[in-house]
Design a protein around this motif. Sequence first.
Motif, PDB file in Angstrom:
ATOM      1  N   LEU A 195       0.802  -1.224   0.000  1.00 34.60           N
ATOM      2  CA  LEU A 195       0.000   0.000   0.000  1.00 34.60           C
ATOM      3  C   LEU A 195       0.842   1.285   0.000  1.00 34.60           C
ATOM      4  N   PRO A 196       1.920   1.348   0.821  1.00 32.07           N
ATOM      5  CA  PRO A 196       2.700   2.596   0.837  1.00 32.07           C
ATOM      6  C   PRO A 196       3.263   2.977  -0.530  1.00 32.07           C
ATOM      7  N   VAL A 197       3.448   2.001  -1.417  1.00 34.57           N
ATOM      8  CA  VAL A 197       3.981   2.302  -2.738  1.00 34.57           C
ATOM      9  C   VAL A 197       2.910   2.949  -3.616  1.00 34.57           C
ATOM     10  N   LEU A 198       1.658   2.563  -3.361  1.00 30.41           N
ATOM     11  CA  LEU A 198       0.557   3.039  -4.188  1.00 30.41           C
ATOM     12  C   LEU A 198       0.083   4.436  -3.803  1.00 30.41           C
ATOM     13  N   LEU A 199       0.219   4.766  -2.524  1.00 27.32           N
ATOM     14  CA  LEU A 199      -0.300   6.062  -2.081  1.00 27.32           C
ATOM     15  C   LEU A 199       0.694   7.161  -2.428  1.00 27.32           C
ATOM     16  N   PRO A 200       0.192   8.395  -2.562  1.00 29.62           N
ATOM     17  CA  PRO A 200       1.107   9.504  -2.867  1.00 29.62           C
ATOM     18  C   PRO A 200       2.199   9.601  -1.809  1.00 29.62           C
ATOM     19  N   PRO A 201       3.462   9.663  -2.228  1.00 28.70           N
ATOM     20  CA  PRO A 201       4.561   9.783  -1.253  1.00 28.70           C
ATOM     21  C   PRO A 201       4.391  11.008  -0.363  1.00 28.70           C
ATOM     22  N   LEU A 202       3.731  12.037  -0.891  1.00 27.87           N
ATOM     23  CA  LEU A 202       3.481  13.238  -0.090  1.00 27.87           C
ATOM     24  C   LEU A 202       2.698  12.891   1.181  1.00 27.87           C
ATOM     25  N   VAL A 203       1.643  12.081   1.010  1.00 21.07           N
ATOM     26  CA  VAL A 203       0.799  11.719   2.152  1.00 21.07           C
ATOM     27  C   VAL A 203       1.576  10.837   3.117  1.00 21.07           C
ATOM     28  N   ILE A 261       4.062  13.090   4.981  1.00 23.79           N
ATOM     29  CA  ILE A 261       3.419  13.969   5.954  1.00 23.79           C
ATOM     30  C   ILE A 261       2.974  13.180   7.179  1.00 23.79           C
ATOM     31  N   ALA A 262       2.430  11.979   6.942  1.00 27.11           N
ATOM     32  CA  ALA A 262       1.995  11.149   8.063  1.00 27.11           C
ATOM     33  C   ALA A 262       3.173  10.830   8.973  1.00 27.11           C
ATOM     34  N   ILE A 314      10.740  13.006  -2.315  1.00 30.02           N
ATOM     35  CA  ILE A 314       9.664  13.529  -1.471  1.00 30.02           C
ATOM     36  C   ILE A 314       9.805  13.091  -0.012  1.00 30.02           C
ATOM     37  N   PHE A 363       4.012   3.715   8.696  1.00 30.34           N
ATOM     38  CA  PHE A 363       2.882   3.866   7.781  1.00 30.34           C
ATOM     39  C   PHE A 363       1.519   3.768   8.488  1.00 30.34           C
ATOM     40  N   PRO A 401       1.245   6.176  11.693  1.00 32.37           N
ATOM     41  CA  PRO A 401       1.205   7.568  11.209  1.00 32.37           C
ATOM     42  C   PRO A 401      -0.075   7.884  10.443  1.00 32.37           C
ATOM     43  N   LEU A 458      -2.629  10.725  11.356  1.00 29.54           N
ATOM     44  CA  LEU A 458      -2.943  11.788  10.396  1.00 29.54           C
ATOM     45  C   LEU A 458      -4.455  11.954  10.273  1.00 29.54           C
ATOM     46  N   LEU A 517      -2.940   7.063  -9.606  1.00 30.42           N
ATOM     47  CA  LEU A 517      -2.727   7.422  -8.196  1.00 30.42           C
ATOM     48  C   LEU A 517      -1.488   8.289  -8.024  1.00 30.42           C
ATOM     49  N   LEU A 518      -0.395   7.887  -8.677  1.00 31.04           N
ATOM     50  CA  LEU A 518       0.833   8.648  -8.490  1.00 31.04           C
ATOM     51  C   LEU A 518       0.729  10.030  -9.128  1.00 31.04           C
ATOM     52  N   GLY A 568      -1.488  12.338  -6.904  1.00 28.96           N
ATOM     53  CA  GLY A 568      -0.888  12.707  -5.637  1.00 28.96           C
ATOM     54  C   GLY A 568       0.370  13.542  -5.780  1.00 28.96           C
ATOM     55  N   TYR A 589       2.946  16.609  -6.429  1.00 26.29           N
ATOM     56  CA  TYR A 589       2.921  18.064  -6.235  1.00 26.29           C
ATOM     57  C   TYR A 589       4.149  18.754  -6.816  1.00 26.29           C
ATOM     58  N   SER A 598      -5.581  15.453   2.403  1.00 25.32           N
ATOM     59  CA  SER A 598      -4.915  14.208   2.005  1.00 25.32           C
ATOM     60  C   SER A 598      -5.916  13.068   1.920  1.00 25.32           C
TER      61      SER A 598
END
Lengths: 253, 280
Positions: A99-107, A110-111, A199, B20, B23, B27, B212-213, B216, B218, B253
């Motif tokens: 999952l961490p690979v699929l989500l925006p690295p920005l999110v 930040i988390a 990022i 992950f 956090p 978040l 997705l990439l 997301g 920026y 987010s």
Amino acid sequence: MIWRIVIVLFLLFMLGPILLVVLFSFGSNALIGFPMGSLTFAWYRELLGDSGFFDAFQTSIVVALATAILSTITGTLAAMGLMRLTPRPARTVLAALSLPVLLPPLVVAIAIVVLFVRGLGVGLGLPVVILGHVLVAQPFVILIVMARLARFDTASLDAARDLGATRWQAFRLVMLPQIASALVGAALVSAAISLDDFIIASFTIGGGNTVSTFVWGKMRTTLDPSINAIATVLLVMTIGLSALALRLARYRE
Amino acid sequence: MKRGAVALLSPAGAVFAAVFAIPAVMLFVVSFWSVRSFKLSPDVSLAAWQRFFTEYWDLTLYTLLIGISTGVLCTVLGFIFAYAARFRAGRHGDLLMLATLVTLFGGYLVKIYAWKSILGADGLLNQALMLTGLTDAPLAFLIYSRSAVIIALVHFLLPFAILPIYASLRNVSDISLEAARDLGASTTQLLTRVILPQIQAGLFSAFAFSFLLAAGDYVTPMLLGGTSGSMLGQFVLLEFSTRFNWPAGSAMSFGLLLACFVVLGAAGYLMRMALRPRPA
């Protein structure tokens, strides 16, 4: 014939921009544009004398190395664990870990910052960067190692155990030598992922620079021609690592 | 047996939890906190979410639009390239995949920088256009626009689309293609009824990854988007850094993620409908 043209256009689009950067890192003109000026190594020489770049380079190497070692360990163990599960739960766990690979690295970044700064009250820094890189690198290690383990004959492990080897000896002396090249390949891919990340590093590093955040600093202020040279150095490293990984792991997908 | 598996999975799981899962939960919780004069206080407030839905809904739509355009372009182009590598390039197929890997590892920032140099006012494309006499002044709209962002994103994400499609194309057996051809299938029928249904999973991963990439991202819009090509990610960053409004950034987010999953669900449904088996 038409396919040949299509392929050439694709390659031009994909590789053209990257080749331009490499080409202009050897040109005496400050900006990308023609004429590119005479052949020069001045930008590389400038880099050698730049202590900011040198520090960033060192940091990147440390982070990439640590990421490679740690993610190869966590990923390999996880791959071995997943092989012991039945397919259904194995797929679910693998999907979660990916999952961490699929989500925006920005999110993701930040988390991490929110938890470490506000939640735990510990500072940011290289250990956090490394953890973040392990998080995104380990799914790739798992995939590579699982592909190798799928072809591994577990009968040889049983044979070793029957002949009196301990679990550790069976792993160390029978399994490890056979899957070693896949592990090295996975480690190299992890290092390449770490080197390429901007990022997560930029959010979690706190102070100092990796090569990526160093390049970012230059990109934001002026169009600094030494970016071309740094980019080429980085390119040679990541592509070299992944080409080596490809050879070692014989892993195409 | 099971126990051993849990022990083996625990190091990776620990990393996953520490940087992950925990956090992410935190978040999410923060998105309900409130913030007054730059001070964050634990609370149960919907202010941040309200802000997301009232102030940022149009930007979210634009962001999704850029993401969808990028995803569709990557999937279509990725299929054409992977198809060429699998069926049309013969021995050179592996070479094409190597080129894909080079593009993949070409450096995230480096690629954006390269596009900035190509599309900029004094960039290569404008130079070429002026040199050939097609235009006499630099075209300003090449850079700092939504299309500049999409071009750079497609370049960055194309390898992410090619790889899963190529992987599933490798599993399409030549026998099934020959059988279809022997039974009189046209090239179009071969494509829509034999090849595409078999690689649905690959096509979907390709779209999911690139969409997705892209949605997301920026950095690309920051450097190439100008004002017309802004994306939500930039404002997430802004809320987190300059405005120090963590709840707003968190809500945005999660709002973006939620919207992305809706799009993915719809895309999956549309793809299944389009590729479902039909009577002749």
